[in-house]
Enzyme design. Structure first.
Site, short mmCIF file in Angstrom:
data_model
loop_
_atom_site.label_atom_id
_atom_site.label_comp_id
_atom_site.label_asym_id
_atom_site.label_seq_id
_atom_site.Cartn_x
_atom_site.Cartn_y
_atom_site.Cartn_z
N GLY A 1 42.02 45.09 27.89
CA GLY A 1 42.94 44.99 29.01
C GLY A 1 44.11 44.10 28.66
N GLY B 1 41.84 38.48 32.90
CA GLY B 1 40.56 37.85 33.23
C GLY B 1 39.45 38.09 32.22
CB CYS C 1 50.11 14.29 42.85
SG CYS C 1 51.06 15.81 42.89
#
Length: 727
Positions: free
Chosen positions: A532, A537, A39
């Site tokens: 991890g 990630g 937006c």
């Protein structure tokens, strides 16, 4: 609903009064957002277009990357600065809104941006990228406005430019075969129909002026037989043209839909992740609207409108004054159509967007039936769907209201015009300047002209309305597919080693780095566990290894060769994967393991199922490998579904296998069996895992933290408790 604004940026107290503006005011366009969280970008596009910088969302999207997390006010200001605007963030009260320099950006609902078009003591008018143009009273504004605004003004060196992406029909549909011959056939048939249509009114005129006056029965018979033949030929040609249009419509629909779907499947993964499924389905369906408009009587109506000029010439031979009256009615109709065009276009655009939103609510509720029931949220979901349905219906009512108003004006105009035309023609007949047959023939020709000329305008309006659907389809058709997805590797098959060289990744500029300067080497035949904390990630790294995401920086090498040089299609022939959100498809278990391979080998399916420890479960089912999996695997348990997906990955005999929590639903015994079976294969394995049992089945553990490889150690040198603690 829309863009998340995680921080407001520095807000300055106080506002100044709007500067004087001389000359014609520029129009503020309404642009609806395409992605779920853009937006802020849509607001910038509207304001930039208002100031003469003609841009569209697709162009801004290519220039400024965004993610599903949205943008901050600071990021909006940065993008506006690059577009040539000076920015002034403001903190203000509700009664100070009329003092803002418009158009400007308002922070809305704590997670959204809108454009303020106008404000006064009674309320405001905003252009909401998620909902369209809205008029709100101050009480309603107070429920949504957060008190933060952003004024934008062109810099001294601001230069209006045109950067709008052109949309051609060929680009939207791809290559279509058989189009030109079919159009030529329809054109010839339409021309033949026009000739017969021009001859029709002469029958009434000759009967009235020649047959009745002279009582010539032979001439009446001759005219009757002649025009009977014209009627028969006209009916046959009409049927032939209708069949040709039907054939063309079906052919185009199949080819266009196939071309568009083929392109859709080649788009990068992040394109799908940024859009609601209902919106994608709605955009894909717009191709049918385009096809139907272009084929269903469009060519005939276009030709009818052009041939109405011949009818106009014929009318001129009867009476120039009456012809001028008919032309005046036609021009008035054109002006009426023009006056209703923009409101109708906005109403149609909003109806399309709200219809897509309604479809998204339906699809999400169907897919999430189980959690909805468990949380007793049926009534809440019903309310959401009902609200979306009402919003869509209201837009439909708005379209009907415009259509009723237009029809009323149209009927009044042509009704009064027809009365006047007949009155003038009858007056001329009383003066012996017109025969009765000529009067009847002229009225028939006038009806032909007005209906055909009005039909030409109507079809032109329909064609112009197609821009709405073309822009929606363009979001699919004009998006670049995966880079080098079809490159052909002609060299020998590389060894199955994988290497990440200084890889960094983030979803958009100013977003935090998911991976940063990540280096990792996995030798051929080695098995590595990536561990991890959650959110570090790991899954992103797996998608980069698989080529689903392109690194922002750095390269991924397979066998020492950049996977972009190998070509993603070629590279993925050597790779198998089981991801966290993998899905099964409607069909049998055998279909899913073989991934609907037309040359499927049953012995390979069984072998893959045995390695995935699912063979015994399948054989216990009444239909064995022909058992249906249901909708996206709904008939299977979580563990069974996971093992079928694993068997699918093993079926293609990959040289590199990536498993992202692929055995999280399995018990330790079955997980051990699966890992032992896979361990006997000569392949390279990367496992994303948290469970110690999974980590202990690989050669090496790599610990990922804060986007970097922090530790790499051999499992043989690590105790079970130490591994569990590291995981």
């Amino acid at each position: 609903m829309a863009d998340g604004t995680r921080e407001h940026g520095a807000a300055m107290p106080g506002v100044h009064r709007m500067a004087l503006q001389f000359g014609w005011s520029r129009r503020l366009p309404m642009m609806l957002q395409t992605e779920a969280a853009e937006c802020g970008l849509a607001c910038l596009a509207m304001i930039a277009s208002h100031h003469g910088h003609d841009v569209d969302l697709a162009g801004l999207r290519r220039r400024f990357s965004t993610s599903l997390k949205g943008v901050t006010l600071a990021r909006v200001m940065e993008m506006a600065g690059q577009l040539g605007f000076t920015c002034r963030p403001l903190k203000l009260d509700l009664d100070e809104l009329p003092q803002l320099r418009t158009p400007c950006v308002l922070h809305w609902d704590l997670n959204h941006f809108v454009v303020l078009k106008r404000a006064d003591k009674r309320g405001i008018v905003i252009h909401d990228p998620a909902r369209g143009i809205r008029k709100l009273g101050l009480r309603e504004v107070s429920e949504h406005f957060t008190g933060v605004a952003l004024e934008l003004a062109p810099k001294a060196d601001f230069a209006p430019v045109s950067e709008r992406q052109t949309i051609s029909l060929r680009a939207l549909t791809g290559k279509v075969r058989g189009l030109v011959p079919a159009l030529a056939q329809i054109l010839l048939l339409a021309l033949a129909l026009e000739v017969f249509a021009l001859a029709g009114p002469f029958y009434l005129q000759w009967v009235l002026d020649q047959v009745l006056v002279s009582a010539d029965h032979d001439l009446l018979t001759l005219l009757g037989l002649g025009f009977l033949g014209i009627t028969v030929f006209s009916a046959l040609i009409t049927a032939a043209r209708s069949w040709a249009v039907t054939w063309l419509g079906a052919t185009l629909n199949v080819q266009w839909a196939s071309n568009l779907f083929g392109h859709l499947m080649r788009l990068p993964l992040d394109w799908f992740e940024k859009r609601h499924i209902g919106d994608v389905v709605s955009r894909f369906g717009s191709i049918q609207t385009i096809q139907q408009t272009l084929t269903t009587q469009f060519i005939g109506s276009l030709l009818d409108g052009l041939m109405s000029l011949v009818t106009l010439v014929v009318m001129g031979f009867y009476s120039l004054a009456l012809t001028a009256l008919v032309v005046g009615l036609f021009l008035a109709y054109g002006l009426l159509r023009w006056a209703f065009f923009n409101p109708l276009r906005r109403a149609n655009e909003e109806q399309i967007v709200y219809g897509a939103r309604q479809q998204s609510e339906l699809l999400e509720s169907i897919r999430g039936a189980m959690p909805i029931k468990l949380a007793n949220k049926q009534d809440e979901r019903l309310a959401r769907y009902a609200n979306a349905t009402v919003a869509t219906a209201n837009r439909g009512i708005g379209i009907q209201r415009l259509a009723i108003a237009f029809t009323l004006g149209n009927q009044l105009m042509f009704g009064v015009g027809r009365v006047a035309m007949i009155w003038i023609a009858a007056t001329l007949a009383l003066k012996n300047e017109f025969t009765a047959g000529a009067l009847i023939a002229f009225i028939a020709y006038a009806d032909q002209f007005t209906s055909r000329a009005a039909g030409l305008i109507d079809k032109w309006v329909d064609f112009s309305m197609l821009k709405l659907h073309a822009e929606r389809v363009a979001d699919i058709a004009l998006t670049e597919p995966e880079k080098r997805a079809e490159a052909a590797w002609s060299g020998p098959v590389p060894e199955a080693s994988i290497e990440l060289c200084n890889v960094s990744f983030r979803y958009a500029e100013n977003e935090p780095w998911i991976l940063r300067h990540c280096n990792l080497k996995v030798d051929a035949g080695e098995s590595v566990a990536i561990t991890g904390p959650s959110g570090c990630g790991k899954s992103t790294l797996a998608k980069i290894v698989l080529g689903l995401l392109e690194p922002t920086e750095g390269v991924v090498k397979f066998g020492g060769i950049d996977i972009r040089k190998l070509g993603l299609d070629t590279y993925r022939q050597w790779v198998g994967a089981v991801m966290q959100d993998d899905q099964l498809f409607a069909g049998s278990i055998a279909d899913n393991i073989g991934f609907f391979d037309p040359d499927v080998a049953m012995e390979r399916i069984v072998a893959a199922a045995q390695m995935a420890a699912i063979h015994e479960d399948i054989m216990a089912m009444p239909m064995g490998y022909q058992s249906l999996v249901g909708d996206m695997g709904s008939s299977l348990s979580g563990g069974q579904k996971q093992r079928v997906i694993l068997a699918r990955a093993l079926y293609c005999k990959p040289r590199l296998l990536v498993l992202d929590e692929a055995t999280s639903h399995l018990d330790p015994l079955r997980e051990h069996r699966v890992n032992e079976a896979i361990g006997r294969l000569k392949l390279t394995r990367i496992v994303i895992a948290h469970r110690p049992e999974t980590i202990m089945m690989v050669n090496r553990e790599v610990v990922l933290s804060r986007g970097k490889v922090r530790l790499s150690r051999s499992i043989a040198m690590t105790s079970t408790s130490a591994v569990a603690g590291a995981a």
